[in-house]
Design an enzyme around this catalytic site. Structure first.
Site, short mmCIF file in Angstrom:
data_model
loop_
_atom_site.label_atom_id
_atom_site.label_comp_id
_atom_site.label_asym_id
_atom_site.label_seq_id
_atom_site.Cartn_x
_atom_site.Cartn_y
_atom_site.Cartn_z
N TYR A 33 2.26 14.67 1.19
CA TYR A 33 2.53 15.76 0.26
C TYR A 33 1.52 15.79 -0.87
O TYR A 33 0.75 14.83 -1.05
CB TYR A 33 3.96 15.65 -0.30
CG TYR A 33 4.16 14.59 -1.36
CD1 TYR A 33 4.19 13.23 -1.04
CD2 TYR A 33 4.30 14.94 -2.71
CE1 TYR A 33 4.37 12.27 -2.02
CE2 TYR A 33 4.49 13.98 -3.70
CZ TYR A 33 4.52 12.64 -3.35
OH TYR A 33 4.69 11.69 -4.32
N LYS A 149 -0.63 9.39 0.22
CA LYS A 149 0.46 10.08 -0.49
C LYS A 149 1.52 10.54 0.52
O LYS A 149 1.61 11.72 0.87
CB LYS A 149 -0.10 11.26 -1.30
CG LYS A 149 0.86 11.73 -2.39
CD LYS A 149 0.15 12.58 -3.41
CE LYS A 149 1.09 13.22 -4.42
NZ LYS A 149 1.81 12.27 -5.27
N GLU A 182 1.44 0.54 -10.83
CA GLU A 182 1.48 1.94 -11.25
C GLU A 182 2.92 2.32 -11.53
O GLU A 182 3.84 1.54 -11.29
CB GLU A 182 0.87 2.86 -10.19
CG GLU A 182 1.64 2.88 -8.89
CD GLU A 182 1.03 3.81 -7.83
OE1 GLU A 182 0.41 4.82 -8.19
OE2 GLU A 182 1.20 3.50 -6.63
N LEU A 207 -1.72 4.68 -5.70
CA LEU A 207 -2.24 6.00 -5.36
C LEU A 207 -3.38 6.34 -6.33
O LEU A 207 -3.24 6.14 -7.54
CB LEU A 207 -1.14 7.05 -5.48
CG LEU A 207 -1.58 8.46 -5.08
CD1 LEU A 207 -1.67 8.58 -3.56
CD2 LEU A 207 -0.63 9.51 -5.64
N1 PDD Z 1 3.31 11.83 -8.19
N2 PDD Z 1 1.20 7.25 -8.39
C1 PDD Z 1 2.27 7.70 -7.71
C2 PDD Z 1 3.13 6.72 -6.99
C3 PDD Z 1 2.58 9.08 -7.70
O1 PDD Z 1 3.65 9.51 -7.02
C4 PDD Z 1 1.75 9.97 -8.43
C5 PDD Z 1 2.01 11.45 -8.46
C6 PDD Z 1 0.64 9.45 -9.12
C7 PDD Z 1 -0.30 10.33 -9.92
O2 PDD Z 1 -1.09 11.13 -9.10
P1 PDD Z 1 -1.61 12.57 -9.57
O3 PDD Z 1 -2.34 12.35 -10.84
O4 PDD Z 1 -2.51 13.00 -8.47
O5 PDD Z 1 -0.41 13.46 -9.75
C8 PDD Z 1 0.39 8.09 -9.07
C9 PDD Z 1 3.69 13.23 -8.09
C10 PDD Z 1 3.43 13.99 -9.34
C11 PDD Z 1 5.12 13.31 -7.60
O6 PDD Z 1 5.44 12.55 -6.69
O7 PDD Z 1 5.88 14.14 -8.08
#
Ligand code: PDD
Length: 287
Positions: A33, A149, A182, A207
């Site tokens: 996703y 992801k 994270e 991620l």
């Molecule tokens: N999540 N780490 C994890 C585990 C995440 O699920 C996310 C993002 C990030 C940050 O990635 P980015 O900057 O590309 O949004 C780091 C999204 C927002 C979610 O699951 O809703």
């Protein structure tokens, strides 16, 4: 106005939007996703999000559901139909629907693709930025490929729920050596007493957030020093500032960790200046 979702080639009313009961996303979390921010009618960092989607699909040996041009068209159409000016879109691709069997289905099984969009209230984010959030630390218990992801987010869900039950808003995964990994849905940054921005390397174990990558561009513009290195909980607790980055929050200050204040317990100025500059520097694609 009713919400509209895109499901496998069709725009359908949100309450009726559904995938097959034997979808592999539903049965095996066999899907990937992306979540992307929309601000002032602009999609933020779309190219980087679609690049990461391509990588996630490749890593899972899944076919791309459509060309990038077609996908961009559909994303914009979903946003337009939902009249989103500030909000997000959520895009999911799974290995499709097939009789339940752990092996991959026949190669001609079409992938499932769904896209939803929703408006968000900028004042909710503003309140988070003004007050900061409280987090807890939890032991890292996820699989080894969190750099992909995938929709397999059960540990993240349980960590966030635990945070909520303990009166906090979010959780940070920490490995058995005390190294900060994270957040449950975001990357973690600290500002050291020497005013250096630090975030852990993202080649493995977390991620590689798109917001994290763009923040490095922002830091360069603002002449802030950035180091990509591991740090432990003790260093985080002694930091001047701690904050999360993600597409849904951009840069959210953390003011309390495991019941202890970060610095003076108030959001810091570095995260605020990054947030202020972020939108100007990020890629913007008009809806
Ligand atoms: N999540 N780490 C994890 C585990 C995440 O699920 C996310 C993002 C990030 C940050 O990635 P980015 O900057 O590309 O949004 C780091 C999204 C927002 C979610 O699951 O809703």
């Amino acid at each position: 106005m009713s919400r509209i979702a895109y499901v496998n080639g069709q725009y359908v009313r949100h309450p009726e939007a559904a995938v097959h009961v034997e979808d592999r996303g539903f049965q095996f979390a066999d899907g990937v996703y992306e979540v992307c921010e929309v601000r002032q009618g602009m999609i933020v960092d779309l190219s980087r999000h679609l690049n990461r989607l391509d990588r996630s699909l490749r890593e899972l040996k899944m076919a791309s559901p459509m060309s990038r041009a077609a996908l961009t068209l559909v994303i914009r159409e979903v946003l337009r139909r939902n009249r989103v000016r500030n909000g997000i879109f959520y895009l999911q691709v799974t290995r499709g629907a097939a009789r339940r069997d752990h092996y991959f289905p026949a190669p001609d099984t079409p992938p499932t693709i769904t896209i939803t969009a929703k408006s968000t209230d900028p004042s909710v984010a503003a309140k988070k930025y003004a007050n900061g959030i409280k987090v807890i630390t939890v032991p890292e218990n996820r699989w080894d490929r969190v750099d992909i992801k995938t929709v397999g987010l059960l540990p993240n869900v349980l960590a966030k729920q635990q945070a909520k039950e303990q009166g906090a808003q979010d959780a940070i995964f920490v490995d058995r050596d005390g190294i900060v990994m994270e957040g449950a849905s975001s990357n973690v940054w600290i500002v050291t007493p020497e005013a250096e921005l630090v975030t852990r390397p993202a080649e493995h174990g977390i991620l590689k957030g798109i917001t994290r990558t763009t923040l490095m561009d922002v830091a360069a513009k603002l002449d802030l020093k950035v180091a990509e290195r591991e740090f432990k909980v003790e260093e985080m607790m002694a930091a001047r500032e701690v904050f999360f980055t993600s597409a849904t929050g951009i840069c959210v200050p953390i003011v309390e960790i495991d019941g202890k204040p970060v610095a003076n317990g108030h959001p810091g100025t570095v995260s605020a200046s990054i947030r202020d500059a972020f939108f100007d520097i990020a890629e913007k694609t008009p809806i």
